[in-house]
Design a protein around this motif. Structure first.
Motif, PDB file in Angstrom:
ATOM      1  N   PRO A  37       0.803  -1.223   0.000  1.00  0.00           N
ATOM      2  CA  PRO A  37       0.000   0.000   0.000  1.00  0.00           C
ATOM      3  C   PRO A  37       0.840   1.279   0.000  1.00  0.00           C
ATOM      4  O   PRO A  37       0.499   2.237  -0.691  1.00  0.00           O
ATOM      5  N   SER A  38       1.937   1.289   0.732  1.00  0.00           N
ATOM      6  CA  SER A  38       2.767   2.487   0.800  1.00  0.00           C
ATOM      7  C   SER A  38       3.419   2.791  -0.554  1.00  0.00           C
ATOM      8  O   SER A  38       3.424   3.939  -0.995  1.00  0.00           O
ATOM      9  N   CYS A  39       3.963   1.776  -1.204  1.00  0.00           N
ATOM     10  CA  CYS A  39       4.593   1.980  -2.514  1.00  0.00           C
ATOM     11  C   CYS A  39       3.547   2.340  -3.576  1.00  0.00           C
ATOM     12  O   CYS A  39       3.806   3.155  -4.453  1.00  0.00           O
ATOM     13  N   ARG A  40       2.340   1.734  -3.489  1.00  0.00           N
ATOM     14  CA  ARG A  40       1.275   2.109  -4.436  1.00  0.00           C
ATOM     15  C   ARG A  40       0.912   3.578  -4.251  1.00  0.00           C
ATOM     16  O   ARG A  40       0.733   4.316  -5.213  1.00  0.00           O
ATOM     17  N   ALA A  41       0.809   4.011  -2.979  1.00  0.00           N
ATOM     18  CA  ALA A  41       0.461   5.400  -2.701  1.00  0.00           C
ATOM     19  C   ALA A  41       1.548   6.344  -3.206  1.00  0.00           C
ATOM     20  O   ALA A  41       1.248   7.400  -3.775  1.00  0.00           O
ATOM     21  N   SER A  42       2.813   5.969  -3.021  1.00  0.00           N
ATOM     22  CA  SER A  42       3.918   6.805  -3.494  1.00  0.00           C
ATOM     23  C   SER A  42       3.886   6.934  -5.008  1.00  0.00           C
ATOM     24  O   SER A  42       4.073   8.022  -5.552  1.00  0.00           O
ATOM     25  N   ARG A  43       3.637   5.822  -5.704  1.00  0.00           N
ATOM     26  CA  ARG A  43       3.568   5.866  -7.168  1.00  0.00           C
ATOM     27  C   ARG A  43       2.377   6.704  -7.631  1.00  0.00           C
ATOM     28  O   ARG A  43       2.474   7.456  -8.595  1.00  0.00           O
ATOM     29  N   LYS A  44       1.260   6.571  -6.923  1.00  0.00           N
ATOM     30  CA  LYS A  44       0.075   7.356  -7.278  1.00  0.00           C
ATOM     31  C   LYS A  44       0.361   8.846  -7.125  1.00  0.00           C
ATOM     32  O   LYS A  44      -0.018   9.654  -7.970  1.00  0.00           O
ATOM     33  N   ALA A  45       1.044   9.209  -6.040  1.00  0.00           N
ATOM     34  CA  ALA A  45       1.387  10.616  -5.803  1.00  0.00           C
ATOM     35  C   ALA A  45       2.329  11.124  -6.899  1.00  0.00           C
ATOM     36  O   ALA A  45       2.177  12.254  -7.381  1.00  0.00           O
ATOM     37  N   ALA A  46       3.283  10.302  -7.293  1.00  0.00           N
ATOM     38  CA  ALA A  46       4.228  10.705  -8.335  1.00  0.00           C
ATOM     39  C   ALA A  46       3.510  10.893  -9.676  1.00  0.00           C
ATOM     40  O   ALA A  46       3.809  11.826 -10.427  1.00  0.00           O
ATOM     41  N   ARG A  47       2.548  10.013  -9.977  1.00  0.00           N
ATOM     42  CA  ARG A  47       1.794  10.124 -11.238  1.00  0.00           C
ATOM     43  C   ARG A  47       0.901  11.354 -11.259  1.00  0.00           C
ATOM     44  O   ARG A  47       0.665  11.929 -12.313  1.00  0.00           O
ATOM     45  N   SER A  48       0.385  11.750 -10.095  1.00  0.00           N
ATOM     46  CA  SER A  48      -0.543  12.876 -10.069  1.00  0.00           C
ATOM     47  C   SER A  48       0.186  14.210  -9.885  1.00  0.00           C
ATOM     48  O   SER A  48      -0.422  15.183  -9.478  1.00  0.00           O
ATOM     49  N   GLY A  49       1.467  14.224 -10.151  1.00  0.00           N
ATOM     50  CA  GLY A  49       2.211  15.471 -10.084  1.00  0.00           C
ATOM     51  C   GLY A  49       2.675  15.834  -8.687  1.00  0.00           C
ATOM     52  O   GLY A  49       2.955  16.993  -8.410  1.00  0.00           O
ATOM     53  N   GLY A  50       2.746  14.849  -7.797  1.00  0.00           N
ATOM     54  CA  GLY A  50       3.286  15.096  -6.476  1.00  0.00           C
ATOM     55  C   GLY A  50       2.272  15.544  -5.451  1.00  0.00           C
ATOM     56  O   GLY A  50       2.621  15.843  -4.326  1.00  0.00           O
ATOM     57  N   ASP A  51       0.991  15.600  -5.798  1.00  0.00           N
ATOM     58  CA  ASP A  51      -0.023  15.955  -4.810  1.00  0.00           C
ATOM     59  C   ASP A  51      -0.136  14.806  -3.828  1.00  0.00           C
ATOM     60  O   ASP A  51      -0.564  13.718  -4.171  1.00  0.00           O
TER      61      ASP A  51
END
Length: 131
Positions: A37-51
């Protein structure tokens, strides 16, 4: 269907893939997650421009964690609900050192251990989960 212990393809940590999550993934036609979950969340944040003000991905000591799916909430082992990191960088995951509650060896875990809750090394965690 029983809970499964999976290994994250990014950080190598083990994480639980609960019966409820398996049912949710099957219902949606998703394959098993390859990342925790933590790595998925980090990747999601990176894809959404760091939000980084999104829901999901937080460890919940009461018996589960949010897997980070759904808008602003996240699918959780206990039903649909929030979670959230607030302002979390997408840098390396912070690891904490604890003593395994079962064998007494040093354990490295991705959450801050709290008094009164057991922490297990990866070997004891696997045997506790029946795997």
């Amino acid at each position: 269907m029983a809970d499964k212990t999976l290994t994250c393809s990014d950080c190598g940590m083990e994480f639980a893939f609960t019966e409820r999550e398996q049912a949710f993934y099957a219902e949606k036609g998703f394959s098993e997650p390859r990342r925790c979950p933590s790595c998925r969340a980090s990747r999601k944040a990176a894809r959404s421009g760091g939000d980084s003000s999104f829901g999901g991905g937080s460890y919940a000591g009461a018996g589960g964690y949010d897997s980070g799916y759904g808008a602003g909430g996240g699918y959780s082992a206990g039903g649909y609900g929030g979670g959230g990191f607030g302002n979390r960088s997408s840098g390396p995951r912070e690891m904490f050192t604890a003593t395994c509650s079962s064998c007494g060896r040093e354990a490295r875990v991705p959450f801050r251990p709290t008094n009164g809750k057991p922490v297990y090394c990866s070997d004891c965690f696997r045997s506790q989960r029946g795997g």
